[in-house]
Scaffold this active site. Structure first.
Site, short mmCIF file in Angstrom:
data_model
loop_
_atom_site.label_atom_id
_atom_site.label_comp_id
_atom_site.label_asym_id
_atom_site.label_seq_id
_atom_site.Cartn_x
_atom_site.Cartn_y
_atom_site.Cartn_z
N ARG A 146 -8.66 -0.51 4.45
CA ARG A 146 -7.76 0.49 3.86
C ARG A 146 -6.41 -0.13 3.50
NH1 ARG A 146 -7.21 5.93 6.95
NH2 ARG A 146 -5.92 6.12 5.11
N ASP A 178 4.41 0.81 12.05
CA ASP A 178 3.18 0.20 11.50
C ASP A 178 2.97 -1.23 11.98
OD1 ASP A 178 3.39 1.85 8.25
OD2 ASP A 178 2.82 2.55 10.24
N LYS A 191 0.85 -1.21 0.00
CA LYS A 191 0.00 0.00 0.00
C LYS A 191 0.88 1.25 0.00
CE LYS A 191 -1.73 1.59 4.01
NZ LYS A 191 -1.41 3.01 4.27
N ASN A 192 1.91 1.24 0.84
CA ASN A 192 2.71 2.47 1.04
C ASN A 192 3.74 2.71 -0.05
OD1 ASN A 192 1.13 2.94 3.21
ND2 ASN A 192 2.67 2.40 4.75
N ARG A 242 0.15 14.81 12.78
CA ARG A 242 0.68 14.57 11.42
C ARG A 242 0.75 15.85 10.59
NH1 ARG A 242 -1.42 8.88 9.34
NH2 ARG A 242 0.53 8.96 8.20
#
Ligand code: EPZ
Length: 420
Positions: A401, A309, A22-23, A121
């Site tokens: 997600r 994560d 995903k990242n 963030r």
């Protein structure tokens, strides 16, 4: 509202194909804005985040064809270089279109991403560094509006902190800047290297990939090309921690040797985890048969340290053990939202500032719990798989997600898990 129900206490055994990262996929999708030519991307995971990014690109006049095997993208001149609030609020990675839009069209209006469950963030590093390339920013009505006279200027940029997203925004912007850009103290997460390799595959000129100093020679334009996104190390790490928590043996396929070495390295302090690498170096077998006995001390850190994560998932897995675990979260200021839910399942966890102390128990009890953010939801999945009895997890849109086919993948490994 969909839920996941787990009947826990089963050991895991089976094989899981790890999806694309995903990242890595999200910045690479944003980077397609840099070229007007056709780009073919493979191994893009089918997640709600990737769909959000594709919707954002379509709103910026990209033509997108999605098939099971690949995604074909061709970016056109947007009517307005605006990334609207309703798209950005769903996924903060939308902010990664800022660099490409400024580089290609010298203008961008991107909604401030705002905070999220795990922290404020801010985006100060993104803006500070882009200013050095000639961008003038204005913050108005919750939007960042960036303008640059003509082309972005190549610059020497020393990042105050190795921010992953800021490194990605600057790297993408620099590919079309006038002259050379040097980024010092750049983030070196594998996803950054994947993005840089993709950019070079469509005509960029980037040196120092994998190091903290990236040199980019700006080009007049980029071309088209094909690229396959790297596997997801956080998904793989999540399943390794599921084995640690539940015991058993799982084969993780579709990996590469760099990720395998990284995964074995970050878990090296847990001697009860045993790993075996396949001859072709694409499969990692993880085995765990005993509860952890030796006290564990883990600190999250930027790459190559223990990924933030995986912090929530480690906490869940260590909730049943014969030892004490101390986890220090150094990246985000509020990434302990999963703790209260784990305590409701019988975990013994106490918080002191950025430290969590987990005293291992003999068992957890199934309960009705609520997901608060993406990785917290996967830690509740692991706890549910470990617990006696039934666990119901609500708000699983957080899970969708970042985890492709999680229920199917775990069901194929003897877990009793279903989505209702
Ligand atoms: C990326 O987020 C990942 N997201 C995150 O994964 C990951 O946790 C994070 O990197 C750290 O590895 C994507 O790649 C889409 P950062 P990013 O900028 O880029 C502070 C997941 O679960 N900071 O390296 O936002 C920031 O507040 C997600 O998949 C500033 O202060 O991470 C944070 O404390 C969650 N100012 C720290 O740096 C800035 O301008 C790390 O942020 C930028 C960041």
């Amino acid at each position: 509202m969909e839920k996941i129900i787990i009947s826990g206490g089963k050991t895991l055994s089976g094989k899981i194909r790890i999806s694309g990262s995903k990242n890595s996929a999200l910045p690479i999708l944003a980077a397609t804005l840099l070229s007007k030519n056709k780009i073919i991307l493979k191994n893009i995971p089918n997640l709600s985040d990737s769909q959000s990014m594709l919707k954002l690109l379509e709103s910026l006049n990209s033509t997108i064809l999605q098939t099971k095997e690949f995604i074909k993208i061709k970016s056109g001149q947007p009517e307005s270089c605006v990334a609207s609030y309703n798209l950005v609020r769903k996924m903060r990675a939308s902010f990664l279109v800022l660099g490409p839009l400024l580089a290609r069209y010298s203008y961008a209006k991107v909604s401030l991403p705002g905070g999220c469950a795990i922290g404020a963030r801010p985006i100060n590093i993104h803006l500070e560094c882009l200013k050095k390339m000639g961008v003038n920013f204005e913050i108005k009505d919750g939007y960042v509006i960036g303008k640059v006279e003509g082309l972005l200027k190549g610059a020497e940029i020393k990042m105050p902190f190795s921010s992953v997203g800021a490194t990605e925004n600057i790297l993408m912007a620099a590919t079309l800047a006038n002259g050379q850009t040097v980024i010092k103290n750049a983030a070196i997460e594998p996803e950054i290297s994947d993005l840089a390799n993709f950019l070079n595959a469509i005509g960029a000129e980037i040196y120092g990939i994998g190091s903290r100093t990236l040199k980019i020679i700006g080009k007049k334009k980029l071309i088209g090309g094909k690229f396959s996104v790297m596997p997801d190390r956080i998904e793989a790490g999540t399943y390794i921690l599921a084995v640690l928590g539940c015991k058993g043996k799982i084969k993780l396929t579709n990996l590469n040797i760099d990720l395998i070495k990284h995964l074995i390295n970050i878990f090296s302090s847990i001697s009860e985890l045993h790993f075996k690498i396949s001859k072709d170096k694409t499969m990692l077998e993880v085995l765990c048969m005993k509860r952890v006995k030796k006290n564990l001390k883990i600190k999250t850190d930027i790459f190559p340290g223990f990924p933030t994560d995986l912090q929530a998932q480690l906490m869940a897995a260590m909730s049943i053990s014969d030892c004490k675990t101390k986890i220090e979260e150094t990246i985000f200021e509020n990434r302990f939202m999963h703790v209260q839910e784990l305590i409701r399942m019988g975990a013994d966890i106490s918080l002191k500032g950025s430290n969590a102390i987990i005293v291992g128990k003999k068992k957890l009890n199934g309960a009705e719990v609520m997901a608060t953010d993406l990785r917290a939801s996967s830690s509740l999945i692991i706890a549910g798989l470990m617990a006696d009895g039934l666990t119901t997890i609500n708000r699983i849109y957080h899970l969708d997600r970042g985890y492709e086919n999680l229920v199917e993948k775990l069901s194929s490994c003897c877990a009793e898990i279903k989505r209702i």
